[in-house]
Design a protein around this motif. Structure first.
Motif, mmCIF file in Angstrom:
data_model
loop_
_atom_site.group_PDB
_atom_site.id
_atom_site.type_symbol
_atom_site.label_atom_id
_atom_site.label_comp_id
_atom_site.label_asym_id
_atom_site.label_seq_id
_atom_site.Cartn_x
_atom_site.Cartn_y
_atom_site.Cartn_z
ATOM 1 N N UNK A 1 0.753 -1.100 -0.057
ATOM 2 C CA UNK A 1 0.004 -0.051 -0.212
ATOM 3 C C UNK A 1 0.774 1.303 0.192
ATOM 4 N N UNK A 2 1.975 1.168 0.513
ATOM 5 C CA UNK A 2 2.978 2.264 0.585
ATOM 6 C C UNK A 2 3.724 2.590 -0.669
ATOM 7 N N UNK A 3 4.115 1.609 -1.418
ATOM 8 C CA UNK A 3 5.067 2.070 -2.435
ATOM 9 C C UNK A 3 4.899 0.884 -3.612
ATOM 10 N N UNK A 4 5.241 1.233 -4.733
ATOM 11 C CA UNK A 4 5.237 0.313 -5.931
ATOM 12 C C UNK A 4 6.398 -0.845 -5.895
ATOM 13 N N UNK B 1 14.411 -10.558 2.194
ATOM 14 C CA UNK B 1 14.168 -9.651 3.039
ATOM 15 C C UNK B 1 12.661 -8.778 2.641
ATOM 16 N N UNK B 2 12.228 -8.294 3.723
ATOM 17 C CA UNK B 2 11.006 -7.474 3.298
ATOM 18 C C UNK B 2 11.587 -6.247 2.383
ATOM 19 N N UNK B 3 11.321 -5.897 1.443
ATOM 20 C CA UNK B 3 11.471 -4.704 0.720
ATOM 21 C C UNK B 3 11.584 -3.441 1.396
ATOM 22 N N UNK B 4 12.340 -2.678 1.794
ATOM 23 C CA UNK B 4 12.234 -1.403 2.471
ATOM 24 C C UNK B 4 12.764 -0.192 1.681
ATOM 25 N N UNK C 1 9.094 5.242 3.686
ATOM 26 C CA UNK C 1 8.725 5.305 5.166
ATOM 27 C C UNK C 1 8.343 4.291 5.870
ATOM 28 N N UNK C 2 7.775 3.222 5.266
ATOM 29 C CA UNK C 2 7.494 1.781 5.915
ATOM 30 C C UNK C 2 8.567 1.092 6.156
ATOM 31 N N UNK C 3 9.391 1.290 5.049
ATOM 32 C CA UNK C 3 10.691 0.452 5.025
ATOM 33 C C UNK C 3 11.626 1.172 6.211
ATOM 34 N N UNK C 4 11.535 2.419 6.578
ATOM 35 C CA UNK C 4 12.382 2.723 7.704
ATOM 36 C C UNK C 4 12.142 2.325 8.958
#
Length: 468
Positions: A302-305, A326-329, A362-365
């Protein structure tokens, strides 16, 4: 004969320890029953063989029944307490997996505590008795040392300074006849190679220790075969090279004897248990954290492509490569923008680290701050390409820039967290310091160290001092 007696004694001690654990089981039950009413004893008897088996496996695999001669009381106490702690964790994990809610945790704690206490008392008493007798000239082994060089003299001094080991130097043997009668480190040269046969026939010799230069290998060959023929135990010092890290062990490849020098942990049972822990913890982690995985995946989408997971080739054990998850950040084209950010690198060496990386979402941070982006690596752990604890897996491009001494960090399976992350984590900016901490972990590895790192990492993650 001595060797057979030692085997019998060790087996007797092993059986005694298992009986002690069984006694501790009943003591723990009745003490817990006096404190708080619990289920009848018959409902807990199925636990007895399980607890005895756990103690038996750990006592044997942790080397408790190796020679007492060179161990201290403190070493034995620490070892038994570690075994008790590891056994309790294993049993507790099994209860959690199979949901054995009727088992009293307090009773299990008492059983392991009393078993550890009884076994410690038994070992200290035995060690005290053995050392009492050895210092008075009883229960000792007579050694004949072949060689008079600096290494042989160091060995003689070591034996003489530890009377509690129960070892005595019969004398020294040298190739040079003119040295007969001379003293080296307080030990007398009692013969030459020519008189070696006479010496072992006319004296009590429990063991012959060859501590000679490499150039003497062909010269001592007849003496070695003579000892073999007459059934005398032989030891050959293999410190031919002044290794600072590697340690030697004897191995056998289908009857072909080898002396192996290793600079990595070689405790097979410990490594097997480490892998079992990796499988159990990563499997449970993937199962329990699956709702969190779903939430994080939705937030990322939802936060980024871009994809939910970030896949990257990393280097594992001894140079093997694997795909790390890893989860993409970061933003979708983060790798393409790396080149223009290299001038902001805060880590000297081949690794890139930047405190306020503009490529982070922002979510990745947030995920980075609490190390949530690392959770998919539990799948790598489950597959076996990684471990829970170990040096962080590097990029192939980074490995190409390693100095020779830095490549030794590849000699152990990489992990999700390691000693440098638990002690400083993102504060480390010196690449060489990071490498030295990884090598320190490898050189001092034990299951106990892994647990300490794990317990240190958890509060560090909760505090948000994650990797940048």
């Amino acid at each position: 004969m001595i060797k057979e007696r030692i085997k019998i004694f060790r087996r007797l001690m092993f059986v005694t320890d298992l009986l002690i654990v069984a006694v501790a089981f009943f003591v723990g039950y009745f003490l817990r029953d006096r404190i708080t009413d619990i289920y009848p004893l018959s409902d807990y008897l199925w636990l007895l063989p399980m607890i005895v088996a756990i103690w038996g496996v750990f006592l044997y695999s942790f080397g408790v029944y190796e020679s007492f001669r060179t161990k201290t009381s403190a070493e034995f106490i620490t070892l038994i307490l570690r075994i008790a702690f590891m056994g309790f964790l294993l049993l507790g994990g099994l209860f959690y997996i199979f949901r054995a809610r009727t088992v009293s945790r307090g009773m299990i704690s008492l059983i392991f505590l009393y078993a550890a206490g009884f076994i410690i008392i038994e070992k200290i008493v035995l060690m005290g008795l053995f050392r009492f007798f050895r210092k008075r000239g009883l229960n000792y082994r007579l050694l004949l040392v072949v060689g008079t060089g600096a290494r042989a003299q160091n060995f003689v001094s070591l034996v003489k300074n530890h009377a509690e080991w129960g070892l005595r130097i019969l004398g020294l043997v040298d190739e040079d006849v003119s040295r007969v009668g001379q003293f080296f480190s307080g030990a007398k040269v009692i013969g030459s190679f020519d008189s070696f046969s006479r010496i072992i026939h006319n004296n009590v010799v429990d063991q012959v220790v060859f501590i000679v230069p490499r150039s003497w290998m062909s010269k001592i060959e007849p003496l070695v075969y003579l000892c073999e023929e007459e059934g005398i135990k032989i030891s050959l010092a293999v410190d031919f090279f002044n290794f600072k890290i590697s340690h030697a062990r004897q191995t056998d490849l289908y009857g072909f004897p080898l002396i192996t020098f290793e600079s990595t942990p070689d405790r097979l049972w410990h490594l097997i248990f480490k892998r079992i822990l990796d499988l159990v913890i990563s499997g449970l982690g993937l199962l329990i954290l699956s709702p969190l995985f779903l939430v994080v995946a939705l937030l990322i989408k939802m936060s980024s492509r871009g994809p939910v997971f970030f896949r990257q080739k990393r280097v594992s054990l001894n140079g093997r490569t694997f795909t790390m998850y890893k989860f993409r950040t970061m933003i979708k084209n983060a790798e393409e923008k790396l080149e223009e950010l290299l001038r902001y690198n805060q880590m000297n060496g081949p690794v890139f680290k930047m405190e306020n990386d503009p490529r982070l979402t922002p979510v990745g941070r947030f995920l980075r701050k609490y190390s949530l982006d690392e959770l998919p690596q539990l799948w790598n752990v489950f597959l076996g390409s990684m471990s829970l604890i170990g040096p962080r897996p590097p990029l192939p491009s980074e490995v190409k820039k390693y100095e020779p001494w830095q490549r030794r960090r590849l000699s152990m399976r990489p992990g999700i967290t390691c000693i440098w992350q638990a002690n400083g984590r993102s504060k480390i900016t010196d690449f060489n310091e990071w490498m030295k901490l990884d090598l320190e972990y490898i050189d001092n590895w034990s299951l106990w160290l892994d647990l300490k790192i794990l317990f240190k990492t958890i509060p560090a993650v909760l505090a948000g001092s994650g990797a940048k």
